[in-house]
Design a protein around this motif. Structure first.
Motif, PDB file in Angstrom:
ATOM      1  N   ASP A   2       0.798  -1.281  -0.015  1.00 39.45           N
ATOM      2  CA  ASP A   2      -0.120   0.095  -0.077  1.00 39.45           C
ATOM      3  C   ASP A   2       0.826   1.283   0.177  1.00 39.45           C
ATOM      4  N   LYS A   4       1.226   3.613   2.183  1.00 34.71           N
ATOM      5  CA  LYS A   4       2.078   3.739   3.269  1.00 34.71           C
ATOM      6  C   LYS A   4       3.448   3.038   3.416  1.00 34.71           C
ATOM      7  N   GLU A   5       3.228   2.047   2.903  1.00 35.40           N
ATOM      8  CA  GLU A   5       4.517   1.090   2.846  1.00 35.40           C
ATOM      9  C   GLU A   5       5.471   1.599   1.731  1.00 35.40           C
ATOM     10  N   ILE A  60      -7.344   6.136  -4.261  1.00 37.55           N
ATOM     11  CA  ILE A  60      -6.749   6.534  -2.760  1.00 37.55           C
ATOM     12  C   ILE A  60      -6.907   7.551  -2.510  1.00 37.55           C
TER      13      ILE A  60
END
Length: 157
Positions: A2, A4-5, A60
């Motif tokens: 995702d 954030k990763e 997103i």
């Protein structure tokens, strides 16, 4: 993987001093390169999916990111430096036909949006963690910025 990763991976590579990192997974191939002039380019490519039906991806939503605040130790010692929390492209306005979020002399308070940084086609609103007056804008509009690069000087008094 995702967003954030991916952002955490970019931050890690920026701090590590590595010149290039490649990561390949089943559905994503990521190459992060850092140049000699401290410019960082991130290229994300989706790996070809053989015999897979086309699927619509859900959009997103960009979430606000609080900018880290660090004090300088030189002639601007009385000012607080607002730094970039991510790498990307710095924008002073929410849209080309809109006014800038802040100008020199603008009073800001905690939580006010001071700029937008575009990273991998997501526009991240950067919010102030301090109250005060904008003394200096340190980055030109539409310029690439690095992680932890100074963006604004703020007079907290």
């Amino acid at each position: 993987m995702d967003i954030k990763e991916i952002q955490n991976l970019i931050k890690f590579v920026a701090k590590s001093g590595a010149s290039e990192v490649k990561l390949e997974m089943e559905d994503v191939k990521i190459t992060i390169k850092t140049g000699s002039e401290k410019t960082e380019t991130t290229i994300v490519q989706a790996a070809p999916m053989a015999n897979m039906p086309q699927m619509a991806a859900a959009p997103i939503a960009a979430q606000p990111i609080a900018a880290p605040v660090v004090e300088k130790v030189d002639e601007d010692a009385k000012y607080i430096t607002v730094k970039s929390p991510i790498i990307g492209t710095f924008y002073r306005k929410p849209a080309p036909d809109k006014p800038s979020f802040v100008e020199v002399g603008s009073d800001i308070k905690v939580g006010d949006t001071v700029c937008v940084i575009e990273a991998m086609k997501l526009f991240n609103e950067i919010e102030s963690e301090v109250s005060g007056k904008i003394v200096k804008v340190l980055v030109d509009d539409s310029s690439p910025v690095e992680f932890d690069q100074p963006l604004f000087l703020v007079d907290p008094s």
